[in-house]
Design a protein around this motif. Structure first.
Motif, PDB file in Angstrom:
ATOM      1  N   ALA A  79      -3.640  -1.193 -10.516  1.00 50.96           N
ATOM      2  CA  ALA A  79      -2.772  -0.769  -9.407  1.00 50.96           C
ATOM      3  C   ALA A  79      -2.281  -1.980  -8.632  1.00 50.96           C
ATOM      4  O   ALA A  79      -1.103  -2.051  -8.242  1.00 50.96           O
ATOM      5  N   LEU A  80      -3.170  -2.958  -8.405  1.00 53.56           N
ATOM      6  CA  LEU A  80      -2.766  -4.161  -7.667  1.00 53.56           C
ATOM      7  C   LEU A  80      -1.776  -4.989  -8.470  1.00 53.56           C
ATOM      8  O   LEU A  80      -0.848  -5.581  -7.907  1.00 53.56           O
ATOM      9  N   ALA A  81      -1.946  -5.027  -9.791  1.00 53.73           N
ATOM     10  CA  ALA A  81      -0.988  -5.753 -10.627  1.00 53.73           C
ATOM     11  C   ALA A  81       0.387  -5.092 -10.574  1.00 53.73           C
ATOM     12  O   ALA A  81       1.423  -5.780 -10.535  1.00 53.73           O
ATOM     13  N   ALA A  82       0.402  -3.773 -10.554  1.00 56.06           N
ATOM     14  CA  ALA A  82       1.675  -3.059 -10.441  1.00 56.06           C
ATOM     15  C   ALA A  82       2.337  -3.360  -9.105  1.00 56.06           C
ATOM     16  O   ALA A  82       3.561  -3.578  -9.032  1.00 56.06           O
ATOM     17  N   LEU A  83       1.534  -3.387  -8.042  1.00 53.91           N
ATOM     18  CA  LEU A  83       2.075  -3.711  -6.724  1.00 53.91           C
ATOM     19  C   LEU A  83       2.642  -5.121  -6.715  1.00 53.91           C
ATOM     20  O   LEU A  83       3.742  -5.372  -6.198  1.00 53.91           O
ATOM     21  N   ALA A  84       1.906  -6.055  -7.303  1.00 56.28           N
ATOM     22  CA  ALA A  84       2.346  -7.447  -7.326  1.00 56.28           C
ATOM     23  C   ALA A  84       3.635  -7.636  -8.110  1.00 56.28           C
ATOM     24  O   ALA A  84       4.392  -8.592  -7.878  1.00 56.28           O
ATOM     25  N   SER A  85       3.918  -6.733  -9.041  1.00 62.80           N
ATOM     26  CA  SER A  85       5.127  -6.840  -9.858  1.00 62.80           C
ATOM     27  C   SER A  85       6.373  -6.346  -9.130  1.00 62.80           C
ATOM     28  O   SER A  85       7.486  -6.480  -9.644  1.00 62.80           O
ATOM     29  N   CYS A  86       6.183  -5.759  -7.944  1.00 58.91           N
ATOM     30  CA  CYS A  86       7.302  -5.162  -7.212  1.00 58.91           C
ATOM     31  C   CYS A  86       7.929  -6.172  -6.257  1.00 58.91           C
ATOM     32  O   CYS A  86       7.313  -7.166  -5.856  1.00 58.91           O
ATOM     33  N   ASP A  87       9.164  -5.888  -5.880  1.00 58.32           N
ATOM     34  CA  ASP A  87       9.900  -6.757  -4.967  1.00 58.32           C
ATOM     35  C   ASP A  87       9.729  -6.353  -3.515  1.00 58.32           C
ATOM     36  O   ASP A  87       9.878  -7.183  -2.613  1.00 58.32           O
ATOM     37  N   VAL A  88       9.438  -5.081  -3.278  1.00 58.43           N
ATOM     38  CA  VAL A  88       9.340  -4.559  -1.924  1.00 58.43           C
ATOM     39  C   VAL A  88       8.456  -3.315  -1.946  1.00 58.43           C
ATOM     40  O   VAL A  88       8.374  -2.625  -2.975  1.00 58.43           O
ATOM     41  N   ALA A  89       7.776  -3.055  -0.841  1.00 58.67           N
ATOM     42  CA  ALA A  89       6.939  -1.858  -0.728  1.00 58.67           C
ATOM     43  C   ALA A  89       7.554  -0.896   0.272  1.00 58.67           C
ATOM     44  O   ALA A  89       8.151  -1.308   1.276  1.00 58.67           O
ATOM     45  N   PHE A  90       7.393   0.379  -0.010  1.00 58.58           N
ATOM     46  CA  PHE A  90       7.852   1.440   0.895  1.00 58.58           C
ATOM     47  C   PHE A  90       6.621   2.286   1.217  1.00 58.58           C
ATOM     48  O   PHE A  90       6.302   3.229   0.505  1.00 58.58           O
ATOM     49  N   PRO A  91       5.883   1.940   2.287  1.00 58.30           N
ATOM     50  CA  PRO A  91       4.703   2.722   2.637  1.00 58.30           C
ATOM     51  C   PRO A  91       5.098   4.116   3.127  1.00 58.30           C
ATOM     52  O   PRO A  91       5.911   4.253   4.040  1.00 58.30           O
ATOM     53  N   LEU A  92       4.497   5.135   2.525  1.00 58.34           N
ATOM     54  CA  LEU A  92       4.749   6.515   2.930  1.00 58.34           C
ATOM     55  C   LEU A  92       3.423   7.241   3.179  1.00 58.34           C
ATOM     56  O   LEU A  92       3.345   8.456   3.030  1.00 58.34           O
ATOM     57  N   VAL A  93       2.406   6.466   3.535  1.00 56.31           N
ATOM     58  CA  VAL A  93       1.105   7.046   3.871  1.00 56.31           C
ATOM     59  C   VAL A  93       1.147   7.460   5.337  1.00 56.31           C
ATOM     60  O   VAL A  93       1.118   6.614   6.229  1.00 56.31           O
ATOM     61  N   HIS A  94       1.247   8.751   5.581  1.00 51.43           N
ATOM     62  CA  HIS A  94       1.267   9.242   6.956  1.00 51.43           C
ATOM     63  C   HIS A  94      -0.143   9.208   7.540  1.00 51.43           C
ATOM     64  O   HIS A  94      -1.129   9.456   6.841  1.00 51.43           O
ATOM     65  N   GLY A  95      -0.237   8.917   8.824  1.00 46.52           N
ATOM     66  CA  GLY A  95      -1.528   9.000   9.506  1.00 46.52           C
ATOM     67  C   GLY A  95      -2.383   7.763   9.331  1.00 46.52           C
ATOM     68  O   GLY A  95      -1.907   6.672   8.986  1.00 46.52           O
ATOM     69  N   THR A  96      -3.688   7.923   9.593  1.00 44.92           N
ATOM     70  CA  THR A  96      -4.620   6.801   9.567  1.00 44.92           C
ATOM     71  C   THR A  96      -4.743   6.212   8.164  1.00 44.92           C
ATOM     72  O   THR A  96      -4.507   6.873   7.166  1.00 44.92           O
ATOM     73  N   PHE A  97      -5.127   4.933   8.119  1.00 40.63           N
ATOM     74  CA  PHE A  97      -5.264   4.176   6.875  1.00 40.63           C
ATOM     75  C   PHE A  97      -3.939   4.062   6.125  1.00 40.63           C
ATOM     76  O   PHE A  97      -3.900   4.066   4.900  1.00 40.63           O
ATOM     77  N   GLY A  98      -2.865   3.945   6.867  1.00 42.59           N
ATOM     78  CA  GLY A  98      -1.568   3.792   6.223  1.00 42.59           C
ATOM     79  C   GLY A  98      -0.452   3.597   7.217  1.00 42.59           C
ATOM     80  O   GLY A  98       0.354   2.669   7.101  1.00 42.59           O
ATOM     81  N   GLU A  99      -0.405   4.454   8.214  1.00 42.26           N
ATOM     82  CA  GLU A  99       0.638   4.381   9.247  1.00 42.26           C
ATOM     83  C   GLU A  99       0.153   3.605  10.465  1.00 42.26           C
ATOM     84  O   GLU A  99       0.924   3.353  11.386  1.00 42.26           O
ATOM     85  N   ASP A 100      -1.106   3.222  10.482  1.00 40.15           N
ATOM     86  CA  ASP A 100      -1.741   2.654  11.675  1.00 40.15           C
ATOM     87  C   ASP A 100      -1.819   1.139  11.677  1.00 40.15           C
ATOM     88  O   ASP A 100      -2.531   0.553  12.494  1.00 40.15           O
TER      89      ASP A 100
END
Length: 350
Positions: A79-100
């Motif tokens: 999962a981290l390798a996939a993230l590292a391969s990306c150019d930009v992140a779009f966080p869509l984790v609502h609430g704690t441990f994501g939006e905070d």
């Protein structure tokens, strides 16, 4: 034009897990395929990170939540390798441990551009007690409120209730300081309702905000931008029950009505848009956010909150307000990602 890879990060450990998945499905379907390649990375209810393949398989199976999948973050190599391969992140984790601010801090340390508010604004936006204190310090009108910790309530229950009697009164709302989508919120009509209300709030956070009930209309405005943000038209929510709770927002049988634009005088709408921009700037927001406030019978605007990762389905209020302002959903998503790159490029990198 070379397509950019977008890591869509969603799910998560909060009570808004399912809502986050719905938002991500909608964003994945709407991204312009000529410009963006979506790389879905789910987070399970227990906080484990899924690979893109695991995430796609779960979505294709119709899963409404991620259970028993993925690996803990520090050992989620794929999962981290996939993230590292990306150019930009779009966080869509609502609430704690994501939006905070926690996920935003992780992406900052990774040096990755990401959509939405930064660490500080995200943390303030999640903590209603901090948010209201900052608004009050800036002279922005807020409802009367008090903050009570779980240990304070346990040790001094009668004192806590007396404080509410004297400083807030009834009816009032008791809500977790950190949370969203109206999870854990209770309308309290008398002192006898308080134990149940605090139990509900403390199930999600050890800090509760007790707030006076404002008689008024619920207005929302979408804001977009970094240094020079813009405000959308103003919308109004008319809940199908006593207040805009979780079921009123997400139950398919809900009769809640959304008015876009809100049926209010132009001068009031202009004041609301200006207040939305002021709240956005005071918090230090960038990228995008939805701003909520109340309109009293005397046409006085009272700040409610700023939501730094609002619901993002095509029928959610944030994109609907921009669509009514002349910015369609697909173009809105592109602009949000462009703002992520713009912010990342201009920031000093020691």
């Amino acid at each position: 034009m070379t397509r950019k890879r977008v890591a869509l990060i969603f799910g998560g450990r909060s009570g808004e897990h399912e809502v986050s998945i719905v938002s991500a499905r909608s964003v994945m379907a709407a991204l312009d395929p000529a410009r963006w390649e979506a790389v879905p990375i789910g987070i399970s209810r227990s906080g484990d990170w899924l690979t893109p393949d695991e995430t796609r398989a779960a979505l294709e199976s119709g899963a409404r939540a991620f259970h028993g999948l993925g690996r803990p973050l520090l050992s989620a190599a794929e999962a981290l390798a996939a993230l590292a391969s990306c150019d930009v992140a779009f966080p869509l984790v609502h609430g704690t441990f994501g939006e905070d601010g926690t996920l935003q801090g992780f992406l900052e340390m990774a040096g990755m551009p990401y959509a939405g508010a930064g660490v500080a604004a995200s943390a303030i936006g999640m903590d209603k007690a901090l948010m209201k204190a900052i608004f009050r310090e800036a002279g922005i009108p807020v409802a009367r409120y008090s903050v009570i910790r779980s240990w304070e309530y346990t040790l001094h229950q009668n004192m806590s209730m007396a404080l509410i009697d004297d400083a807030i009164g009834y009816p009032c709302f008791v809500k977790p300081a950190n949370g969203g989508s109206s999870v854990g919120i209770t309308k309290v009509r008398s002192r006898e309702d308080l134990p149940r209300a605090f139990a509900a709030a403390f199930a999600y956070d050890d800090k509760a905000v007790v707030e006076e009930a404002i008689t008024g209309r619920e207005l929302e405005c979408s804001v977009l931008g970094n240094e020079h943000p813009e405000a959308s038209v103003v919308g109004e929510i008319v809940p199908d029950r006593e207040f805009y709770d979780y079921d009123s927002k997400y139950d398919p049988a809900s009769k809640t009505e959304l008015y876009v634009p809100a049926p209010i005088p132009r001068a009031v709408a202009d004041d609301a848009r200006e207040l939305a921009l002021r709240m956005y700037r005071v918090m230090g927001c960038e990228g995008y956010a939805r701003v909520d406030f109340f309109l009293t019978p005397g046409d006085r605007l009272i700040a409610n909150e700023v939501n730094t990762i609002p619901g993002f389905t095509s029928i959610s209020m944030y994109p609907k307000l921009w669509e009514a302002s002349g910015l369609p959903y697909r173009q809105l998503l592109t602009r949000i990602l462009e703002l992520a790159f713009e912010r990342h490029t201009r920031r000093p990198r020691p």
